[in-house]
Design an enzyme around this catalytic site. Structure first.
Site, short mmCIF file in Angstrom:
data_model
loop_
_atom_site.label_atom_id
_atom_site.label_comp_id
_atom_site.label_asym_id
_atom_site.label_seq_id
_atom_site.Cartn_x
_atom_site.Cartn_y
_atom_site.Cartn_z
N CYS A 235 0.59 -1.42 0.16
CA CYS A 235 0.32 0.45 0.11
C CYS A 235 1.24 1.15 -0.29
CB CYS A 235 -1.09 0.24 1.16
SG CYS A 235 -2.31 1.51 1.36
N ASP A 328 -8.15 -5.71 -6.23
CA ASP A 328 -8.04 -4.80 -4.72
C ASP A 328 -9.42 -3.67 -5.48
OD1 ASP A 328 -6.79 -2.58 -3.42
OD2 ASP A 328 -4.63 -3.06 -4.71
N HIS A 362 -6.44 -6.00 -1.53
CA HIS A 362 -5.71 -5.61 -1.35
C HIS A 362 -4.43 -6.12 -0.28
CE1 HIS A 362 -3.37 -1.64 -0.91
NE2 HIS A 362 -3.80 -1.38 -0.16
#
EC number: 2.3.1.65
Length: 420
Positions: A235, A328, A362
């Site tokens: 991330c 994601d 994600h």
């Protein structure tokens, strides 16, 4: 008499467990349940139904679940299909050194809820210990200069390949991935950069010189094998990891899990230079039917279309492993990775590998971790949709973890010959 067995009873969380049932009547249908409580007391649980063989046995490596939280042959399905009793809760191990997750496995008759209560008699049960740290791994609390974090060292004299582990927008210090990497032979620095100790309470800028200090700290350690270090990042951590790989010559191997290839929200500052965030389109922030926020379209009109916003990844000297969850819902990770790869290819570089997983979300964690498809985040209201489908996400976690270790060993330890 029914007997439930599991081998091994105590192991690292990324190691599989062989679960079997014997002593059933032929073709008997039973329920297997798994549950654990995290360090805060939050309950996670799962269940699956199985039919015994003609000799009264169930083997999760062979037999298919008839239903429950998953269907099909999935030896570790009871682990990765766990769901939190409290919605929007992510399973995060905080105390990695002293306490394992204790997973309760229960064998029982198929049950039917009666007035909201589960009526089921137990046939057998056992408790598994799932550790995030192997015997002999040491943890060193790091508070040196500006650096804050925890250094995990494998047992032995070393030297070991060094890795810096970076998480994302949740802030604080996450240690579970670093301790697990150290259990597999990497000297790993879990590096906090906001929301921990005396670090800033909010992330307002990314000071790359802070991360440079982290690299230098790691390389100074006598048990760390130089001359370069690796990065494992996810991330916003992957955004920082990419920026480090471009600006710091000591970075020789970078794993980027579902990260942007541009400055997304907070300016990056390095040696007097300021790299401003990419403009985003707030009108593309959406809320789904469950009231969860999705951000993956917010850069459609800027970074997704125009490479002028992208990091100059072609200037990096090290190697890259892109790990992408194609479902994601927080970032358009597949597009961002392909853009970065296109820049490398345009410059004639072949220093990259792409692992792209359909159905993965994600938060790609170590193997057998439950899918966290949505959770609360500091300073974000309402909660965030991370995406992911349970079975393909679990497969992505298992495959990518092995590939991450291979990649890091290949590029940090020149004498490495893959045995994974």
């Amino acid at each position: 008499m029914a007997k439930l067995t599991a081998v091994p009873l105590s192991a690292l969380v990324d190691e599989p467990v062989h679960i079997r049932v014997t002593g059933l009547t032929p073709f008997q249908v039973v329920c297997l349940q798994a549950s654990l409580k995290d360090d805060k007391g939050n309950l996670f649980n799962s269940q699956a139904f199985y039919r015994a063989s003609e000799v009264g046995e169930v083997d999760l490596e062979r037999d298919s679940s008839l239903g429950g939280d998953y269907m099909g042959v999935h030896p570790m399905g009871l682990f990765w299909s766990m769901k939190p009793e409290k919605l929007l809760t992510r399973l995060v191990k905080r105390d990695v050194m002293n306490r394992p997750h204790k997973v309760h496995i229960k064998l029982c008759h198929p049950y039917f809820p009666v007035e909201g209560k589960v009526i089921s008699s137990s046939l057998d049960s056992l408790i598994l210990e799932r550790w995030y740290v192997a015997p002999g791994v040491t943890r060193i609390h790091v508070k040196e200069g500006r650096i804050r974090g925890a250094l995990f060292l494998p047992p032995g004299e070393g030297p070991f390949p060094g890795v810096i582990d970076l998480f994302g927008g949740a802030g604080g210090l996450f240690e579970f991935r670093a301790s697990l990497l150290a259990s597999h032979g990497f000297a790993t620095l879990a590096l906090a950069y906001w929301g921990y100790d005396d670090l800033p309470s909010r992330l307002e800028k990314v000071d790359l010189e802070y991360f440079e200090e982290g690299v230098e700290f790691l390389l100074r350690h006598p048990k760390v094998l130089g001359p370069g270090v690796g990065i494992l990042s996810v991330c916003i951590g992957a955004e920082i990891g990419l920026s480090m790989a471009i600006n710091l010559k000591q970075i020789t191997a970078t794993v980027l899990i579902n990260g942007p290839n541009f400055v997304s929200s907070n300016p990056h500052v390095y040696r007097g230079k300021v790299f401003q965030p990419t403009p985003c389109s707030e009108e593309f922030v959406t809320t789904n039917a469950l009231g969860l926020v999705e951000f993956y379209r917010t850069f459609e009109e800027t970074a997704d279309k125009d490479s002028k916003y992208c990091f100059p990844i072609e200037k990096a000297h090290g190697h890259f492993l892109f790990v992408v969850g194609e479902d994601d819902k927080n970032l358009n990770s597949k597009v961002h990775a392909k853009q970065a790869i296109a820049q490398l290819m345009k410059s004639g570089k072949k220093n990259w590998t792409l692992l792209s997983y359909p159905g993965a979300g994600h938060l790609i964690e170590p193997p057998y971790s439950p899918l966290c498809s949505a959770s609360r985040m500091p300073f974000v209201i309402p909660s965030i949709n991370w995406g992911g489908e349970v079975i393909p996400h679990a497969a992505a976690q298992e495959h990518s973890w092995k590939e991450i270790q291979k990649f890091l060993k290949q590029h940090l330890n020149p004498g490495f010959n893959s045995q994974l």
